[in-house]
Design a protein around this motif. Structure first.
Motif, PDB file in Angstrom:
ATOM      1  N   SER A   1      -5.050  -5.349   0.070  1.00 18.86           N
ATOM      2  CA  SER A   1      -5.442  -4.072   1.049  1.00 18.86           C
ATOM      3  C   SER A   1      -4.948  -2.834   0.414  1.00 18.86           C
ATOM      4  O   SER A   1      -5.555  -1.758   0.826  1.00 18.86           O
TER       5      SER A   1
ATOM      6  N   VAL B   1      -7.507  -0.804  -1.270  1.00 14.13           N
ATOM      7  CA  VAL B   1      -8.806  -0.480  -0.501  1.00 14.13           C
ATOM      8  C   VAL B   1      -8.987   0.920  -0.373  1.00 14.13           C
ATOM      9  O   VAL B   1      -7.986   1.705  -0.404  1.00 14.13           O
TER      10      VAL B   1
ATOM     11  N   PHE C   1      -6.600  -0.037   9.252  1.00 12.57           N
ATOM     12  CA  PHE C   1      -7.947   0.367   8.845  1.00 12.57           C
ATOM     13  C   PHE C   1      -8.619   0.774  10.097  1.00 12.57           C
ATOM     14  O   PHE C   1      -8.727  -0.002  11.126  1.00 12.57           O
TER      15      PHE C   1
ATOM     16  N   VAL D   1     -10.883   4.500   0.962  1.00  6.57           N
ATOM     17  CA  VAL D   1     -11.936   5.203   2.292  1.00  6.57           C
ATOM     18  C   VAL D   1     -13.225   5.599   1.596  1.00  6.57           C
ATOM     19  O   VAL D   1     -13.378   5.898   0.648  1.00  6.57           O
TER      20      VAL D   1
ATOM     21  N   TRP E   1      -7.247   5.260   7.147  1.00  2.00           N
ATOM     22  CA  TRP E   1      -6.154   4.446   6.895  1.00  2.00           C
ATOM     23  C   TRP E   1      -5.161   5.338   8.205  1.00  2.00           C
ATOM     24  O   TRP E   1      -4.691   6.460   7.855  1.00  2.00           O
TER      25      TRP E   1
ATOM     26  N   THR F   1     -17.709   0.457   7.212  1.00  2.02           N
ATOM     27  CA  THR F   1     -17.346   1.340   6.201  1.00  2.02           C
ATOM     28  C   THR F   1     -15.795   1.678   6.404  1.00  2.02           C
ATOM     29  O   THR F   1     -15.544   2.041   7.674  1.00  2.02           O
ATOM     30  N   ILE F   2     -14.794   1.400   5.455  1.00  2.00           N
ATOM     31  CA  ILE F   2     -13.507   1.978   5.642  1.00  2.00           C
ATOM     32  C   ILE F   2     -13.695   3.674   5.944  1.00  2.00           C
ATOM     33  O   ILE F   2     -13.828   4.431   5.094  1.00  2.00           O
TER      34      ILE F   2
ATOM     35  N   LEU G   1     -12.375   1.684  10.999  1.00  2.00           N
ATOM     36  CA  LEU G   1     -13.700   1.255  10.337  1.00  2.00           C
ATOM     37  C   LEU G   1     -14.818   1.900  11.304  1.00  2.00           C
ATOM     38  O   LEU G   1     -14.773   2.358  12.340  1.00  2.00           O
TER      39      LEU G   1
END
Length: 256
Positions: A126, A129, A189, A131, A160, A156-157, A191
């Motif tokens: 994680s 990952v 996350f 943005v 955080w 889509t991220i 999303l």
């Protein structure tokens, strides 16, 4: 000269990165590890009540889902039991399950299921990952209505962010937990992607390799449960996959 040219071609091929899977290829592989989380009661109609989604990890007999989706108690008098359901549509297999580890703070539960083992998903990192990264999740939205047909959604991220984990009952919101959520809330996350009731516990994974980076946890809803279907916000949250590993270690160290 010709031999040198051959070696140059081979060297060039070896230096090329391995081709990533396409999303359809990844989904086809992931679907075999995604299960329905449910309770089974032989005297009830319908006998199966779907609660959430889960996915297989580790040795093929451990399943990850959300803690808030697992019932606190079962009706033993009516022979109700916790189960996982694999397959699609009417071609399904029911296996008994039991909770072997859980995290209230991160809203995760680890279940152990009956043999035989099922294909397991690999946990990714994680921490890597970013943005803006495009990801996907597969699960059983609105399972009782649509049936056991896995559905995949792109996302889509977006961020955080700190997140308050839902409690299963008001009794879990004691002063210590409220203080912890206020002072040091877990990071999750956020999303840009639409999840529905039933998607809780779905694996969030990278599109090119299927490695799990998170667990769908909840969606932002303005209104009641019906609004999540009729007017979805498109804002969904996922618990980082890093929080799964301590539960797996806890299970193996317990000797269960």
């Amino acid at each position: 000269m010709a031999l040198s040219a051959v070696w140059l071609v081979l060297a060039g091929l070896l230096l090329q990165p391995l081709q990533a899977e396409t999303l359809p290829e990844t989904v086809e592989r992931v679907e075999g590890s995604v299960l329905g989380i449910a309770t089974f009661q032989p005297t009830r109609s319908p006998r199966i009540e779907y609660l959430a989604t889960g996915f297989v990890v580790d040795d093929g007999r451990l399943v990850v889902t959300n803690r808030h989706a697992v019932p606190e108690s079962l009706n033993d008098d009516q022979r109700e039991r916790l189960v996982v359901v694999s397959g699609q549509g009417r071609d399904t297999v029911i296996r008994n399950a039991r909770v072997v580890a859980q995290s209230r703070e991160h809203d995760l539960a680890l279940l152990h299921i009956a043999s035989p083992s099922l294909p397991a998903l690999e946990l990714g990192s994680s921490d890597s990952v970013r943005v803006g990264e495009e990801v996907a999740f597969t699960g059983y939205p609105i399972g009782m209505i649509l049936g056991l047909y896995p559905a995949t959604h792109r996302a889509t991220i977006a961020a955080w962010t700190p997140m308050v984990i839902p409690a299963r009952s008001s009794g879990e919101l004691d002063a210590r937990r409220i203080r912890a959520l206020r002072d040091d809330p877990p990071m999750v996350f956020q999303l840009d992607g639409t999840a529905y009731p039933g998607n809780s516990g779905s694996p969030l994974y990278r599109k090119h390799d299927g490695k799990v980076i998170g667990v769908i946890n909840q969606t932002f809803v303005q209104g009641g449960r019906e609004a999540a279907v009729e007017r979805p916000s498109g804002i969904t949250y996922a618990i980082p996959a890093e929080q799964i590993r301590p539960l797996i270690r806890e299970y193996h160290s317990s000797g269960q």
